[in-house]
Every structure is written in structure tokens, then in C-alpha cells.
Design a protein around this motif. Structure first.
Motif: not given
Length: 585
Positions: A497, A515-516, A519, A555, A577-578
Motif C-alpha cells: 500500500d 498504509g492500512k 499495515a 499499522y 498506533r491507534y
């Protein structure tokens, strides 16, 4: 009134007298005159008159009449002369030592001989204060506090020290000598900061010169992390923090004289902060827009020294109403009102597009700033169209590159340098072969710039005479651009990605985060990067696909290097991360 008593000392019996209100220290000196036992080594017992050993502050008798004649007291102690040793020569026991003294002994055992030396490795966001290591015998992750979970401090320190040791056998081809291989990032998760169940995500992170880790969340919170704990939680003006940047140091103490230390941006505003986390100023965005990208840098002048600046480009956030012109006009008056409304809406859209095409620069003015006011001189940088498209593309990313300002849009890169009057003028224009999206940019060593691009069309665009074409052999990847040679040297194509984050490491390696749909975080070898960036006659663009995938963190939204405050080669990585921050060693 005096009362005779008997002193029992071993096999000897000696006569003494005591009087009402006599302190224990006087009795000890009287015994010392008879026995030559120093008061510091005397243990005097008499259960009938006092409890335990006699203290200097004890009063022997308040009522002498009630004490029988020839009452016996016992002395324990020796009159032999002892060799007195200084405090440094006496043995020390762990039970008698403070946490700071225990910590120093541990450091000395690892090679730090000077008591004034600091720890071998000190990563401020990760490691505890000197003497405050929590060594509770744990060997797994445990909860430091409700916001931080991590490995025991002794285990973190041991892992960092192992990376300092040199291993022989592997040779550096440039010097033919043993190379230090253990400083390489292992990718082991050492600490997690933040609430796992928090709804807000950590969008951006940065580290101050004093080692404090700053995190910006999408709910507007700005958090400060030191020594494995959150030390402050501030609020950005607005509901979201998209980016955090650190101003370069320009002599003196950071943040002194009202000078900003770092900036946060998002939700239509830019906030300036001191090192202590005090909000000192806000720079508004144009209505209907918010920040798309932000960078900081400094301009050197012989007359005024270094002057820091902040540059930003913008994106449109204003939402148009799709039903605004749904109903047709019923008469001439309504038709004229609708035409006026459509014209006004078109003017607003054109004005917003003009804002997205320009780059705004705020130049910090130290002469006009003080503790109560921060002064900036504003300037607009207007990148020119470099392709055959009639309009100028919207600027997507900005970056500071060796003192120059780099602006990236869908057509390519434009590099601006500062003139003597502190204004920016275009120095170079590099145009991509195809229209593409720029996801991130990061300066590398020398004249090299790493740019993450994703192709958005298959038709080549024409190149004007004022620009230089950059070939694009792949549809996406991290392009290593040689700005001095105006060419692409290599493409890092190791993700499935687009690459959303690029972070050069102190040891010459490079981290890239996908990207997602990818990851992963990939580690690129420094030898490979050095080889492809050597200028030679071969103009072929090298496509690199061999990289090391890190086990952690997966990710991520942002990556930052946490350096050793003592200037060592060992470092850690903080990853957003998140809703948490992962620290890897």
C-alpha cells in the motif's frame, strides 16, 4: 539529694552516685571516667529505672527517694581502643543505602567510575529517573500506572546495554574494520502509553530537545510524556490535532523570552507552545480550510543570526449544500437572486482553491517578542504551475530541506530558498512523469529527499522549460530524489500500500510505514541506501524491494526517534498506533 548505685561491668563492681533529674549523657560521661568505655559504645541497662538501653536524653530519676540504695545497673561495652575508619572506608550494606546510592553502585559495576557520571543510556520518555528504577523482580509486561504498561526497568536497561556492545567478525567494507551491529533496532515492544480503550487516536508525535515526548490526539488533547508517565495534558484550540512539529533550537534556553518550542495544528488553527506546555499564541487558518501539512525551519543571516519560521499549506473543509440550488426559480426576481447566490458560491470556492495553492510562512521576530507577546512576520509563497494544466495544483505537503522549503503537489516538487531579506524565491522545479499524490516527504543525508508518491493517472504530463522531469518507473513507492542532480536514484518498493510515514534513523537506516492495507513497518539497510545514492555514470533507477519487516508495531500513524540524552548511539522508536504510543527498542 544524691543516691549511691552499683555499676556492674563484666566481673567488676563500681560505685557511682546519681541525683534527681540527672540526664543520661551525664551518667555516661561519669562511667567513661571510671571505665574508659566511650559513650558511643556504652549500653547501660536497668529495668527498674528505665526501659531498654539508656539514651542521652533520658532522665534517670525524677524521685531519688524512691530508688533503693546500691541499686545495680549493668554496662555492656569495651574499653579497647578501636581503629576508627572514615565513612568511605567502612563497608556499606544495601539496607543502609538510599535508592540513589544503590543506582550508582549498579552503574559503577557496568563501567561508570565517576560518581558524577549519568547513566550509560538515558532515553527520557522511556526510562525512569536516576535512582527511581522499579526493580520488583518482574520479567514480563506490567502496569506502571493506569496509562502506561511496559517491561521492568532493569530489563529495558539490559536490552539497551546489549545494543551498545560491539561484535567482531562483521566488517565494514568502507573501512575494513569491525562494525557495531548491536545498535540496530530490534523492534521489541518495551512500553505502551495511553488508554487502550480511548476513542481518540494519536495522529502525530514529536520529541522535544529535553526528551519529552509530545502526542497530539484527534480529540484536541496534547499529552506530555516523561519517565514512563504522562506529566501534562493540555488542549489544542479546536477539536483535533493533525500534526505536531518542534521548532529548531537557536541558542539560549528553549522557549525563553516568549519563543515557541513546538506547534500543534488542526481543526482550522495552529497553536504555539512553550517547553513547559503553556499555550502562548494561535495562528488562525483561512475560514473554510484547515492545515494539510506543516514544517518548521531556520534561516541563517550574518546580521541577525538564525531566525525560525513555520510554513503551512491548507486543504478545504467547507462543505457545500447539495440542495442549495435544488428548486428552480419561479420568477425573474428569484432568478436574479439565484444567479447572485451561485456567483457568490463560485467566488468562495475560487478563493478557497487559491488558499490551497499557496504556502503561508510565519517568520518569528525575536526583537518584537517578549513573555507576553509572540511576534511573527507573515509571507505567502506562491508555487507556479509546472505542468500543462492551466490551474496551479493545490499544495499537498511542505518540508524543510537543508534550510530550503520544499513544496509538493500532484505535479511535482518545488524548492525555495531564502533571500537576504528573508523572503523565499523558487530555486528549482521537479515535475513527476504522471500526476500523483504525495503522502509524505522527509529529508535524508546530503542532497537527497525521500518522497512517498502514489500515481493517480496513466497519462504523461508535459514538462515546461522551467522544470525537470522525474521518471516514475513504479505506480507507488518511496522515491529517493537527488536534488542536486535533479533525478531519481532509487525507489523503495517494499509495501503493498502507499507509504504514510518515513523516518530516517541515526545509524543511517530508514523506517517506512505502510498504509492500512499494508499495515507493516519496514527497515531499510543503510549500506543499500548508501550504495544507491552514490553518484556514478549509471543513470538507471534502482528498484529496491529487500527490507526487514519489523515484528511490531504494525499499522501506525506516525514514527519518531527517541534519542539517548547522553548523546549515545543507542535510540528507541515511538510509534503512534491507534489510541496508544508504542515504544520499540
Amino acid at each position: 539529694m544524691r543516691k549511691p548505685i552499683i555499676l556492674k561491668w563484666g566481673k567488676q563492681s563500681l560505685s557511682l552516685t546519681i541525683h534527681r533529674g540527672m540526664p543520661g549523657s551525664d551518667l555516661k560521661h561519669q562511667i567513661y571516667a571510671l571505665t574508659n568505655v566511650p559513650p558511643t559504645r556504652q549500653k547501660i541497662l536497668c529495668p527498674k529505672l528505665w526501659k531498654g538501653a539508656l539514651k542521652d536524653t533520658d532522665v534517670i530519676a525524677t524521685d531519688v527517694d524512691s530508688i533503693p540504695n546500691n541499686t545495680k545497673i549493668t554496662l555492656i561495652g569495651t574499653a579497647d581502643k578501636l581503629i576508627e575508619k572514615s565513612m568511605e572506608e567502612r563497608p556499606r550494606f544495601v539496607e543502609d543505602m538510599t535508592d540513589e546510592e544503590i543506582w550508582k553502585v549498579k552503574q559503577n559495576s557496568r563501567g561508570v567510575n565517576d560518581d558524577t557520571d549519568g547513566p550509560i543510556i538515558d532515553i527520557i520518555a522511556l526510562q525512569k529517573e536516576h535512582g527511581m528504577e522499579r526493580d520488583d523482580g518482574k520479567m514480563e509486561m506490567y502496569e506502571y500506572n493506569r496509562l502506561v504498561t511496559g517491561l521492568p526497568q532493569h530489563q529495558i536497561e539490559d536490552m539497551l546495554l546489549q545494543r551498545m556492545q560491539k561484535e567482531g567478525g562483521e566488517k565494514d567494507p568502507s573501512t575494513n574494520s569491525a562494525r557495531d551491529t548491536t545498535t540496530e533496532l530490534k523492534g521489541e515492544l518495551a512500553m505502551t502509553m495511553g488508554l487502550q480503550l480511548r476513542r481518540a487516536y494519536v495522529n502525530s508525535i514529536a520529541v522535544l530537545d529535553n526528551g519529552t515526548l509530545i502526542s497530539g490526539l484527534d480529540d484536541g488533547h496534547v499529552q506530555f510524556w516523561r519517565r514512563g508517565e504522562m506529566v501534562k495534558d493540555a488542549r489544542h484550540t479546536g477539536g483535533c490535532v493533525d500534526e505536531v512539529v518542534i521548532f529548531p533550537s537557536s541558542g539560549g534556553s528553549a522557549g525563553s523570552g516568549g519563543r515557541p518550542t513546538f506547534a500543534t495544528a488542526g481543526d482550522g488553527s495552529i497553536c504555539l507552545w512553550t517547553q513547559e506546555g503553556n499555550h502562548i499564541a494561535s495562528l488562525p487558518c483561512f475560514p473554510g480550510t484547515t492545515l494539510a501539512s506543516m514544517t518548521v525551519g531556520s534561516i541563517t543571516s550574518e546580521e541577525e543570526g538564525d531566525r525560525v519560521y513555520l510554513a503551512a499549506c491548507f486543504r478545504i473543509t467547507r462543505q457545500t449544500d447539495p440542495n442549495q440550488f435544488r428548486l428552480p426559480p419561479q420568477n425573474e426576481s428569484e432568478r436574479r437572486r439565484r444567479e447572485a447566490a451561485e456567483m457568490q458560491e463560485q467566488m468562495i470556492q475560487n478563493q478557497l482553491l487559491d488558499v490551497t495553492r499557496q504556502v503561508k510562512v510565519w517568520m518569528y521576530d525575536a526583537s518584537e517578542s517578549n513573555n507576553d507577546r509572540v511576534a511573527f512576520r507573515e509571507e505567502l509563497v506562491l508555487p507556479n504551475a509546472t505542468n500543462a494544466v492551466e490551474r496551479t495544483p493545490s499544495t499537498a505537503k511542505v518540508a524543510n530541506f537543508a534550510g530550503d522549503l520544499v513544496c509538493g503537489d500532484e505535479a511535482g516538487l518545488q524548492i525555495f530558498d531564502a533571500t537576504r531579506d528573508r523572503r523565499f524565491q523558487r530555486k528549482m522545479a521537479l515535475q513527476f512523469q504522471y500526476l500523483c499524490d504525495i503522502d509524505c516527504m522527509e529529508p535524508l543525508h546530503g542532497d537527497y529527499l525521500a518522497v512517498s508518491v502514489s500515481r493517480k493517472s496513466t497519462e504523461e504530463i508535459s514538462v515546461p522549460s522551467s522544470a525537470v522531469r522525474l521518471q516514475m518507473p513504479t505506480s507507488r513507492g518511496v522515491y529517493i530524489v537527488d536534488t542536486s542532480g535533479a533525478t531519481v536514484r532509487a525507489v523503495l518498493d517494499g509495501h503493498r500500500d502507499r507509504v504514510t510515514c518515513i523516518r530516517p534513523l541515526p545509524d543511517g537506516r530508514l523506517l517506512t510505514a505502510g498504509g492500512k492495507f499494508d499495515a507493516t513497518v519496514q527497515l531499510w539497510n543503510s549500506e543499500t541506501l548508501t550504495k544507491v545514492t552514490k553518484r556514478d555514470e549509471d543513470d538507471e533507477i534502482k528498484i529496491l524491494t529487500e527490507s526487514k519487516q519489523m515484528k511490531k508495531p504494525g499499522y501506525v500513524f506516525d514514527l519518531i526517534v527517541l534519542p539517548d540524552s547522553n548523546g549515545g548511539a543507542v535510540f528507541a522508536i515511538a510509534a503512534a498506533r491507534y489510541n496508544t504510543i508504542n515504544i520499540l527498542i
